[in-house]
Design a protein around this motif. Structure first.
Motif, PDB file in Angstrom:
ATOM      1  N   CYS A  70       0.850  -1.199   0.000  1.00  0.00           N
ATOM      2  CA  CYS A  70       0.000   0.000   0.000  1.00  0.00           C
ATOM      3  C   CYS A  70       0.881   1.243   0.000  1.00  0.00           C
ATOM      4  CB  CYS A  70      -0.882   0.017   1.238  1.00  0.00           C
ATOM      5  SG  CYS A  70      -2.116  -1.284   1.219  1.00  0.00           S
ATOM      6  N   ALA A  71       2.065   1.102   0.582  1.00  0.00           N
ATOM      7  CA  ALA A  71       3.008   2.217   0.684  1.00  0.00           C
ATOM      8  C   ALA A  71       4.417   1.629   0.760  1.00  0.00           C
ATOM      9  CB  ALA A  71       2.721   3.053   1.931  1.00  0.00           C
ATOM     10  N   ILE A  72       5.399   2.497   0.557  1.00  0.00           N
ATOM     11  CA  ILE A  72       6.796   2.077   0.698  1.00  0.00           C
ATOM     12  C   ILE A  72       7.590   3.140   1.438  1.00  0.00           C
ATOM     13  CG2 ILE A  72       6.865   0.646  -1.396  1.00  0.00           C
ATOM     14  CD1 ILE A  72       8.391   3.016  -2.784  1.00  0.00           C
ATOM     15  N   VAL A  73       8.680   2.712   2.043  1.00  0.00           N
ATOM     16  CA  VAL A  73       9.748   3.625   2.427  1.00  0.00           C
ATOM     17  C   VAL A  73      10.982   3.103   1.707  1.00  0.00           C
ATOM     18  CG1 VAL A  73       8.874   4.427   4.660  1.00  0.00           C
ATOM     19  CG2 VAL A  73      10.264   2.357   4.565  1.00  0.00           C
ATOM     20  N   VAL A  74      11.849   4.005   1.295  1.00  0.00           N
ATOM     21  CA  VAL A  74      13.096   3.593   0.668  1.00  0.00           C
ATOM     22  C   VAL A  74      14.240   4.117   1.509  1.00  0.00           C
ATOM     23  CG1 VAL A  74      12.106   3.487  -1.659  1.00  0.00           C
ATOM     24  CG2 VAL A  74      13.203   5.605  -0.898  1.00  0.00           C
ATOM     25  N   GLY A  75      15.364   3.459   1.388  1.00  0.00           N
ATOM     26  CA  GLY A  75      16.527   3.899   2.136  1.00  0.00           C
ATOM     27  C   GLY A  75      17.793   3.443   1.464  1.00  0.00           C
ATOM     28  N   HIS A  76      18.843   4.188   1.686  1.00  0.00           N
ATOM     29  CA  HIS A  76      20.163   3.726   1.280  1.00  0.00           C
ATOM     30  C   HIS A  76      21.188   4.245   2.267  1.00  0.00           C
ATOM     31  CE1 HIS A  76      20.523   7.679  -0.803  1.00  0.00           C
ATOM     32  NE2 HIS A  76      21.831   7.464  -0.805  1.00  0.00           N
ATOM     33  N   ASN A  77      22.382   3.676   2.185  1.00  0.00           N
ATOM     34  CA  ASN A  77      23.434   4.054   3.124  1.00  0.00           C
ATOM     35  C   ASN A  77      24.510   4.860   2.424  1.00  0.00           C
ATOM     36  OD1 ASN A  77      24.226   1.753   1.616  1.00  0.00           O
ATOM     37  ND2 ASN A  77      25.785   1.254   3.123  1.00  0.00           N
ATOM     38  N   HIS A  78      25.164   5.680   3.200  1.00  0.00           N
ATOM     39  CA  HIS A  78      26.357   6.387   2.746  1.00  0.00           C
ATOM     40  C   HIS A  78      27.531   5.798   3.528  1.00  0.00           C
ATOM     41  CE1 HIS A  78      24.446  10.366   1.044  1.00  0.00           C
ATOM     42  NE2 HIS A  78      24.222   9.312   0.283  1.00  0.00           N
ATOM     43  N   PRO A  79      28.322   4.939   2.882  1.00  0.00           N
ATOM     44  CA  PRO A  79      29.448   4.315   3.598  1.00  0.00           C
ATOM     45  C   PRO A  79      30.424   5.328   4.200  1.00  0.00           C
ATOM     46  CG  PRO A  79      29.033   3.168   1.539  1.00  0.00           C
ATOM     47  CD  PRO A  79      28.181   4.409   1.516  1.00  0.00           C
ATOM     48  N   SER A  80      30.475   6.547   3.649  1.00  0.00           N
ATOM     49  CA  SER A  80      31.340   7.604   4.202  1.00  0.00           C
ATOM     50  C   SER A  80      30.926   7.981   5.618  1.00  0.00           C
ATOM     51  CB  SER A  80      31.256   8.851   3.323  1.00  0.00           C
ATOM     52  OG  SER A  80      29.965   9.452   3.449  1.00  0.00           O
ATOM     53  N   GLY A  81      29.644   7.731   5.948  1.00  0.00           N
ATOM     54  CA  GLY A  81      29.148   8.057   7.283  1.00  0.00           C
ATOM     55  C   GLY A  81      28.312   9.317   7.342  1.00  0.00           C
ATOM     56  N   SER A 113      21.083   6.493   5.554  1.00  0.00           N
ATOM     57  CA  SER A 113      21.755   6.112   6.800  1.00  0.00           C
ATOM     58  C   SER A 113      23.254   6.344   6.704  1.00  0.00           C
ATOM     59  CB  SER A 113      21.489   4.639   7.108  1.00  0.00           C
ATOM     60  OG  SER A 113      20.117   4.432   7.388  1.00  0.00           O
ATOM     61  N   GLY A 114      23.778   6.920   7.755  1.00  0.00           N
ATOM     62  CA  GLY A 114      25.221   7.095   7.890  1.00  0.00           C
ATOM     63  C   GLY A 114      25.612   6.678   9.290  1.00  0.00           C
ATOM     64  N   HIS A 115      26.521   7.416   9.891  1.00  0.00           N
ATOM     65  CA  HIS A 115      26.946   7.139  11.268  1.00  0.00           C
ATOM     66  C   HIS A 115      26.820   8.437  12.057  1.00  0.00           C
ATOM     67  CE1 HIS A 115      28.464   3.411   9.667  1.00  0.00           C
ATOM     68  NE2 HIS A 115      29.219   4.067   8.810  1.00  0.00           N
ATOM     69  N   ALA A 116      26.303   8.321  13.278  1.00  0.00           N
ATOM     70  CA  ALA A 116      26.063   9.505  14.107  1.00  0.00           C
ATOM     71  C   ALA A 116      27.322  10.363  14.252  1.00  0.00           C
ATOM     72  CB  ALA A 116      25.529   9.087  15.470  1.00  0.00           C
ATOM     73  N   GLU A 117      28.490   9.703  14.391  1.00  0.00           N
ATOM     74  CA  GLU A 117      29.721  10.474  14.619  1.00  0.00           C
ATOM     75  C   GLU A 117      30.187  11.239  13.379  1.00  0.00           C
ATOM     76  OE1 GLU A 117      30.790   6.148  13.834  1.00  0.00           O
ATOM     77  OE2 GLU A 117      29.357   7.219  15.077  1.00  0.00           O
ATOM     78  N   SER A 118      29.679  10.855  12.193  1.00  0.00           N
ATOM     79  CA  SER A 118      30.054  11.565  10.957  1.00  0.00           C
ATOM     80  C   SER A 118      28.957  12.535  10.506  1.00  0.00           C
ATOM     81  CB  SER A 118      30.305  10.564   9.833  1.00  0.00           C
ATOM     82  OG  SER A 118      31.253   9.609  10.220  1.00  0.00           O
ATOM     83  N   ASP A 119      27.871  12.593  11.283  1.00  0.00           N
ATOM     84  CA  ASP A 119      26.711  13.397  10.917  1.00  0.00           C
ATOM     85  C   ASP A 119      26.722  14.710  11.703  1.00  0.00           C
ATOM     86  OD1 ASP A 119      24.229  14.486  10.367  1.00  0.00           O
ATOM     87  OD2 ASP A 119      23.070  12.791  11.129  1.00  0.00           O
ATOM     88  N   PRO A 120      26.785  15.856  10.998  1.00  0.00           N
ATOM     89  CA  PRO A 120      26.763  17.149  11.703  1.00  0.00           C
ATOM     90  C   PRO A 120      25.558  17.306  12.643  1.00  0.00           C
ATOM     91  CG  PRO A 120      27.247  17.476   9.369  1.00  0.00           C
ATOM     92  CD  PRO A 120      26.923  16.012   9.545  1.00  0.00           C
ATOM     93  N   THR A 121      24.428  16.655  12.320  1.00  0.00           N
ATOM     94  CA  THR A 121      23.245  16.754  13.200  1.00  0.00           C
ATOM     95  C   THR A 121      23.318  15.757  14.352  1.00  0.00           C
ATOM     96  OG1 THR A 121      21.837  15.108  12.093  1.00  0.00           O
ATOM     97  CG2 THR A 121      21.819  17.351  11.177  1.00  0.00           C
ATOM     98  N   GLY A 122      24.231  14.778  14.264  1.00  0.00           N
ATOM     99  CA  GLY A 122      24.387  13.789  15.333  1.00  0.00           C
ATOM    100  C   GLY A 122      23.384  12.653  15.318  1.00  0.00           C
TER     101      GLY A 122
END
Length: 134
Positions: A70-81, A113-122
């Motif tokens: 009925c609906a979807i969510v999509v996602g991908h990762n950024h290996p850089s973080g 998705s990345g990693h919290a430590e590489s994300d300016p927003t945390g």
């Protein structure tokens, strides 16, 4: 036990194990959801190189239609973080949003998705919905 996928954080957590299978490559996933936003299928659409993964709406909606979503969510990762979206990520999301309208399967979010430590927003992830782009 709430198994609904209705927040960016839940999407991020739900796809973590998928990303862990190929942590140095970008992979793009579709989560097909039923009427109550419970996942009925989780499908990897592309496994890219370390730097890019392009996806076409045709592949994304094929798995959703076959799953009876009925609906979807999509996602991908950024290996850089760093989960900040690239211009290609924004363009793909726009394409998916337009295709969703025509096909009649809602796209609820695109979560990078990345990693919290590489994300300016945390937070460790970026939600197109939270940022008003879906």
């Amino acid at each position: 036990n709430d198994s609904t996928i209705d927040t960016p954080e839940k999407t991020h957590k739900y796809l973590e194990s998928g990303y862990a299978e190929n942590p140095v490559q970008e992979s793009f996933w579709v989560v097909s959801l039923d009427r109550k936003n419970h996942p009925i299928a989780r499908s990897m659409i592309t496994l890219g190189t370390a730097t890019s993964s392009l996806v076409h709406p045709r592949e994304v909606f094929r798995v959703a239609i076959l799953a009876g979503a009925c609906a979807i969510v999509v996602g991908h990762n950024h290996p850089s973080g760093d989960p900040a979206p690239s211009s290609a990520d924004i363009a793909v999301t726009r394409q998916l949003r337009e295709a969703a309208k025509i096909i009649g399967i809602d796209i609820l979010d695109h979560v990078i998705s990345g990693h919290a430590e590489s994300d300016p927003t945390g937070k460790g992830y970026y939600s197109f919905r939270e940022n008003g782009l879906i």
